[in-house]
Design an enzyme around this catalytic site. Structure first.
Site, PDB file in Angstrom:
ATOM      1  N   HIS A  24      -4.865   1.316   9.033  1.00  0.00           N
ATOM      2  CA  HIS A  24      -5.529   0.685  10.185  1.00  0.00           C
ATOM      3  C   HIS A  24      -4.493  -0.045  11.034  1.00  0.00           C
ATOM      4  O   HIS A  24      -3.358  -0.249  10.603  1.00  0.00           O
ATOM      5  CB  HIS A  24      -6.613  -0.312   9.721  1.00  0.00           C
ATOM      6  N   ASP A  45      -4.228  -3.737  13.453  1.00  0.00           N
ATOM      7  CA  ASP A  45      -4.935  -5.019  13.585  1.00  0.00           C
ATOM      8  C   ASP A  45      -5.273  -5.182  15.066  1.00  0.00           C
ATOM      9  O   ASP A  45      -4.372  -5.231  15.898  1.00  0.00           O
ATOM     10  CB  ASP A  45      -4.039  -6.171  13.117  1.00  0.00           C
ATOM     11  N   HIS A  70      -0.793   0.448   9.379  1.00  0.00           N
ATOM     12  CA  HIS A  70      -0.360  -0.040   8.060  1.00  0.00           C
ATOM     13  C   HIS A  70      -1.502   0.049   7.058  1.00  0.00           C
ATOM     14  O   HIS A  70      -2.651   0.289   7.433  1.00  0.00           O
ATOM     15  CB  HIS A  70       0.191  -1.473   8.162  1.00  0.00           C
ATOM     16  N   ARG A  88      -2.914  -8.351  -6.877  1.00  0.00           N
ATOM     17  CA  ARG A  88      -2.068  -8.797  -5.758  1.00  0.00           C
ATOM     18  C   ARG A  88      -2.914  -9.576  -4.764  1.00  0.00           C
ATOM     19  O   ARG A  88      -4.111  -9.300  -4.629  1.00  0.00           O
ATOM     20  CB  ARG A  88      -1.469  -7.562  -5.090  1.00  0.00           C
TER      21      ARG A  88
HETATM   22  O1  LIG Z   1      -2.770  -7.017   2.107  1.00  0.00           O
HETATM   23  C1  LIG Z   1      -1.973  -6.576   2.919  1.00  0.00           C
HETATM   24  O2  LIG Z   1      -0.755  -6.564   2.733  1.00  0.00           O
HETATM   25  C2  LIG Z   1      -2.473  -5.994   4.226  1.00  0.00           C
HETATM   26  C3  LIG Z   1      -3.717  -6.649   4.720  1.00  0.00           C
HETATM   27  C4  LIG Z   1      -4.080  -6.217   6.094  1.00  0.00           C
HETATM   28  O3  LIG Z   1      -3.464  -5.356   6.681  1.00  0.00           O
HETATM   29  C5  LIG Z   1      -5.224  -6.854   6.775  1.00  0.00           C
HETATM   30  O4  LIG Z   1      -5.910  -7.710   6.177  1.00  0.00           O
HETATM   31  O5  LIG Z   1      -5.463  -6.513   7.964  1.00  0.00           O
HETATM   32 FE   LIG Z   2      -3.998  -5.252   8.760  1.00  0.00          FE
END
Ligand SMILES: O=C(O)CCC(=O)C(=O)O
Ligand SMILES: [Fe+2]
Length: 194
Positions: free
Chosen positions: A53, A55, A109, A119
């Site tokens: 996705h 952001d 990403h 994690r």
């Molecule tokens: O957890 C991550 O490293 C990515 C999280 C992410 O891309 C998001 O919350 O938009």
């Molecule tokens: Fe993200």
């Protein structure tokens, strides 16, 4: 986070010769903090923690623990964004891409999971006020070489579109503008037929 976010906006503005335009634009920003938790997974090759996705926000300031899992796509290949102690990852989102007239690009990403350790990541999504018009500064627009790449819109309208109709990826902003055009046409047809 407020000071950090506005400080990053100041630097981004300076990097493009736009002075304090972005920092001032984001005064009184309307932001969200998200905590992501990815449990251990017995079959990590069959799933993802967060799928690919972009952001849609303006910028996302991300802190990850020491496990690793964040990946970014470059030329159709996925690369690890390894954790680095005491650092943040700053992602550009659609709204900021539009504010810079396309100068800053949006990275696709995702987060992968593993079968050894849970994690977590914490992300600060910095957004403008919902009804503020997203428009690049004059320094980044001219008729010949840098015409406007995106029409005016508000973060509120884009946010609603993402929540209700379309997950964020490289096509989101184009689908959003198409939908806005359709809605305008519908409105014009219904007022002219009254
Ligand atoms: O957890 C991550 O490293 C990515 C999280 C992410 O891309 C998001 O919350 O938009
Ligand atoms: Fe993200």
């Amino acid at each position: 986070m407020d000071t950090l976010g506005l400080g990053i906006m100041e630097l981004l503005g300076k990097s493009l010769g736009a002075g304090s335009y972005f920092r001032e634009f984001f005064e009184g920003h309307d932001s969200i903090l998200r905590h992501n938790w990815y449990p251990r997974c017995q079959t990590p090759h069959l799933t993802l923690g967060t799928g690919p996705h972009t952001d849609s926000v303006s910028i996302a300031i991300l802190h990850q623990d020491d496990v690793g899992g964040l990946q970014v796509q470059i030329d159709n290949e996925w690369f690890n964004v390894s954790p680095y102690p005491g650092s943040f990852v700053v992602n550009i989102g659609e709204t900021f891409m539009a504010l810079t007239n396309g100068k800053y690009k949006i990275p696709l990403h995702r987060a992968v999971v593993n079968n050894e350790k849970a994690r977590c990541s914490i992300v600060f999504f910095m957004n403008p006020q919902a009804d503020k018009i997203i428009k690049p500064p004059g320094e980044l627009v001219d008729d010949e070489i840098n015409p406007r790449k995106f029409p005016d819109f508000t973060w509120g309208a884009l946010h609603e579109f993402i929540q209700k109709e379309y997950r964020a990826d490289h096509n989101t902003i184009h689908c959003f503008f198409e939908r806005q055009q359709q809605q305008k046409k519908l409105k014009n047809t219904s007022t002219s037929s009254q």
